[in-house]
Design a protein around this motif. Structure first.
Motif, short mmCIF file in Angstrom:
data_model
loop_
_atom_site.label_atom_id
_atom_site.label_comp_id
_atom_site.label_asym_id
_atom_site.label_seq_id
_atom_site.Cartn_x
_atom_site.Cartn_y
_atom_site.Cartn_z
N GLY A 128 0.83 -1.20 0.00
CA GLY A 128 0.00 0.00 0.00
C GLY A 128 0.86 1.24 0.00
O GLY A 128 2.03 1.21 0.42
N TYR A 129 0.28 2.34 -0.47
CA TYR A 129 1.00 3.61 -0.54
C TYR A 129 0.19 4.69 0.16
O TYR A 129 -1.05 4.68 0.12
N SER A 130 0.87 5.63 0.79
CA SER A 130 0.25 6.78 1.43
C SER A 130 -0.74 6.31 2.48
O SER A 130 -0.36 5.58 3.41
N GLY A 131 -2.02 6.69 2.38
CA GLY A 131 -2.99 6.20 3.35
C GLY A 131 -3.10 4.69 3.33
O GLY A 131 -3.30 4.06 4.38
N GLY A 132 -2.97 4.08 2.15
CA GLY A 132 -2.92 2.62 2.07
C GLY A 132 -1.68 2.06 2.71
O GLY A 132 -1.67 0.94 3.23
N GLY A 133 -0.59 2.83 2.68
CA GLY A 133 0.63 2.43 3.36
C GLY A 133 0.49 2.49 4.87
O GLY A 133 1.09 1.68 5.59
N MET A 134 -0.30 3.43 5.37
CA MET A 134 -0.56 3.48 6.81
C MET A 134 -1.29 2.23 7.26
O MET A 134 -0.94 1.62 8.28
N ALA A 135 -2.34 1.83 6.52
CA ALA A 135 -3.07 0.62 6.88
C ALA A 135 -2.16 -0.60 6.79
O ALA A 135 -2.19 -1.49 7.65
N THR A 136 -1.31 -0.64 5.76
CA THR A 136 -0.35 -1.73 5.61
C THR A 136 0.63 -1.75 6.78
O THR A 136 0.90 -2.80 7.38
N GLY A 137 1.19 -0.59 7.10
CA GLY A 137 2.16 -0.51 8.18
C GLY A 137 1.58 -0.93 9.51
O GLY A 137 2.23 -1.63 10.30
N PHE A 138 0.36 -0.51 9.79
CA PHE A 138 -0.27 -0.92 11.04
C PHE A 138 -0.60 -2.40 11.03
O PHE A 138 -0.49 -3.08 12.05
N ALA A 139 -1.01 -2.92 9.89
CA ALA A 139 -1.33 -4.35 9.83
C ALA A 139 -0.12 -5.20 10.20
O ALA A 139 -0.23 -6.13 11.02
N VAL A 140 1.04 -4.89 9.63
CA VAL A 140 2.21 -5.73 9.93
C VAL A 140 2.75 -5.47 11.32
O VAL A 140 3.33 -6.36 11.95
N ALA A 141 2.55 -4.24 11.85
CA ALA A 141 2.99 -3.97 13.22
C ALA A 141 2.08 -4.62 14.25
O ALA A 141 2.53 -5.01 15.34
N MET A 142 0.80 -4.77 13.92
CA MET A 142 -0.16 -5.36 14.84
C MET A 142 -0.23 -6.89 14.71
O MET A 142 -0.69 -7.57 15.63
N ALA A 143 0.22 -7.42 13.59
CA ALA A 143 0.03 -8.85 13.30
C ALA A 143 0.61 -9.78 14.38
O ALA A 143 -0.02 -10.79 14.70
N PRO A 144 1.81 -9.51 14.94
CA PRO A 144 2.33 -10.46 15.93
C PRO A 144 1.39 -10.71 17.11
O PRO A 144 1.36 -11.80 17.66
N ASP A 145 0.60 -9.69 17.47
CA ASP A 145 -0.35 -9.85 18.58
C ASP A 145 -1.77 -10.13 18.08
O ASP A 145 -2.47 -10.96 18.67
N TYR A 146 -2.17 -9.47 17.03
CA TYR A 146 -3.58 -9.55 16.60
C TYR A 146 -3.85 -10.75 15.71
O TYR A 146 -4.94 -11.34 15.79
N ALA A 147 -2.91 -11.11 14.85
CA ALA A 147 -3.14 -12.22 13.91
C ALA A 147 -1.84 -13.00 13.72
O ALA A 147 -1.32 -13.10 12.60
N PRO A 148 -1.31 -13.60 14.78
CA PRO A 148 0.00 -14.26 14.69
C PRO A 148 -0.01 -15.49 13.80
O PRO A 148 1.06 -15.94 13.36
N GLU A 149 -1.19 -16.03 13.50
CA GLU A 149 -1.25 -17.25 12.69
C GLU A 149 -1.10 -17.00 11.19
O GLU A 149 -0.85 -17.94 10.42
N LEU A 150 -1.21 -15.74 10.76
CA LEU A 150 -1.16 -15.46 9.33
C LEU A 150 0.27 -15.65 8.81
O LEU A 150 1.23 -15.11 9.38
N PRO A 151 0.44 -16.37 7.69
CA PRO A 151 1.78 -16.62 7.14
C PRO A 151 2.26 -15.47 6.26
O PRO A 151 2.43 -15.60 5.05
N ILE A 152 2.50 -14.33 6.89
CA ILE A 152 2.94 -13.13 6.16
C ILE A 152 4.43 -13.25 5.87
O ILE A 152 5.24 -13.46 6.78
#
Length: 391
Positions: free
Chosen positions: A187-211
């Motif tokens: 994602g870029y710009s605002g989409g990059g913000m959502a992307t950045g938060f998704a990967v920063a939150m994933a270890p706690d919020y969705a640790p099972e996802l194979p990112i």
């Protein structure tokens, strides 16, 4: 794509950063008239990422692809259950468990009709042609409505949750054949913000996802500092910032309050753009400044400061545990040096980051240089190649 999220987010923060208490409720958008988007009454009985309903979609703009839209259960910033939509595109051939990319578009809007689930099919999404380049690689795509059901523009943590639960939904939807797919995000710009938060939150919020990795560009990592740098003077894109203030008030009702600090011009602008898409928002707010729509002294409000920190990657404590490609123009209105500081924190925590500073590129220009590199970066992660890093 052509709009500068920098100004949008700067206006957001300066508009709301010192709001005194008020009793008026936020102005929410008109609910989508399509019943597909409506949450079922037993929503709380489902788990985050559970598919609530699905439907096939036409793919005239995506030749050879198959498309579905999924309504799924996710969680808002108050940890309450909400329903959101993601659109899944599957390229022709390739079989099951192909790579899945969650692509977060730029959304600078307050109306539900402006969401990606609409703009993907009505010709209004600027980024749509790039999706065919990803499909041509044989990948599957999940494109979430990452502003959520109230179009809470500016609420970046919400975007992270919706993104992660949209990936869960795509993988749980049997007809797509993505149950064992590796996952990348972009994602870029605002989409990059959502992307950045998704990967920063994933270890706690969705640790099972194979990112396997993420590519994020032009990311505003601290909306408070952006306000300090860019929010004081009249600007042609001021309307986007005002809209983001409204979006954050929608996501944090009772904590962020605009009503007491709006003057009559602010009241009128709020009513005018409450259901608007980007172009109307920009036109309505063009060349205004904070003093044009707000009145009275603005004293620091702890709740607002906390919410701004919660929605800024620089001050959010979570750290991605997957490789990151981060690109940014050196002449970007979104401060590239703050991005360097965040990258340094991730590197110190052991996350491999490839920071690509594009000489002389502004916010608009950097996307065109960095996007092809971002797609190649994800391709290498799907291939299992070692992640490059300049930490």
């Amino acid at each position: 794509m052509r709009r500068l999220a920098a100004v949008a987010l700067s206006a957001t923060v300066a508009s709301i950063a010192y709001a005194p208490p008020a009793t008026a409720a936020p102005i929410y958008p008109i609910p989508d008239g399509d019943a597909f988007y409506w949450a079922p009454p037993d929503l709380a009985a489902f788990q985050p990422g559970d598919v609530l309903r699905s439907r096939p979609m036409p793919t005239d703009a995506y030749p050879g692809a198959t498309a579905w839209q999924l309504l799924f259960r996710t969680t808002n910033s108050q940890n309450a259950p909400i329903a959101a939509v993601t659109t899944v595109l599957i390229s022709a051939g390739g079989g099951n468990d192909r790579p899945l990319v969650s692509y977060q578009p730029i959304i600078n809007s307050l109306g539900t009709q402006c969401a990606p689930s609409h703009s993907l099919f009505d010709g209004s999404m600027d980024e749509a042609p790039a999706l065919n380049l990803l499909l041509a690689r044989g990948w599957a795509l999940a494109i979430p409505d990452h502003l959520g059901p109230t179009s809470a523009f500016g609420a970046a943590q919400l975007g992270g949750r919706v993104t992660l639960d949209g990936i869960r939904a795509a993988k749980r939807f049997g007809p797509a054949g993505l149950g064992a797919s590796p996952v990348g995000l972009a994602g870029y710009s605002g989409g990059g913000m959502a992307t950045g938060f998704a990967v920063a939150m994933a270890p706690d919020y969705a640790p099972e996802l194979p990112i396997v990795g993420a590519a994020q560009g032009g990311v505003p990592v601290n909306i408070g500092k952006l306000a300090r740098d860019l929010g004081a003077m009249p600007n042609p894109l001021f309307g986007l910032g005002f809209a983001a203030a409204m979006g954050l008030e929608r996501e944090y009702p009772g904590e962020i309050r605009l009503e007491r600090i709006l003057n009559p011009a602010g009241d009128a602008l709020e009513a005018q753009i409450a259901n608007a898409c980007s172009s109307e928002i920009i036109s309505a707010g063009a060349n205004r400044s904070f003093r044009d729509v707000f009145s009275g002294a603005m004293d620091a409000d702890p709740d607002t400061v906390r919410i701004l920190h919660e929605n800024s990657l620089e001050t959010y404590p979570g750290v991605p545990r997957v490789p990151i490609y981060q690109w940014h123009g050196t002449a970007d209105e979104v401060n590239p040096w703050l991005v360097r500081e965040v990258t340094g924190r991730y590197c110190a925590a052991g996350t491999p980051v490839l920071l690509d500073l594009i000489p002389g590129a502004d916010h608009n220009g950097a996307i065109y240089t960095g996007a092809p590199r971002a797609f190649n970066y994800l391709s290498d992660r799907f291939a299992g190649l070692p992640a490059p890093s300049n930490c």
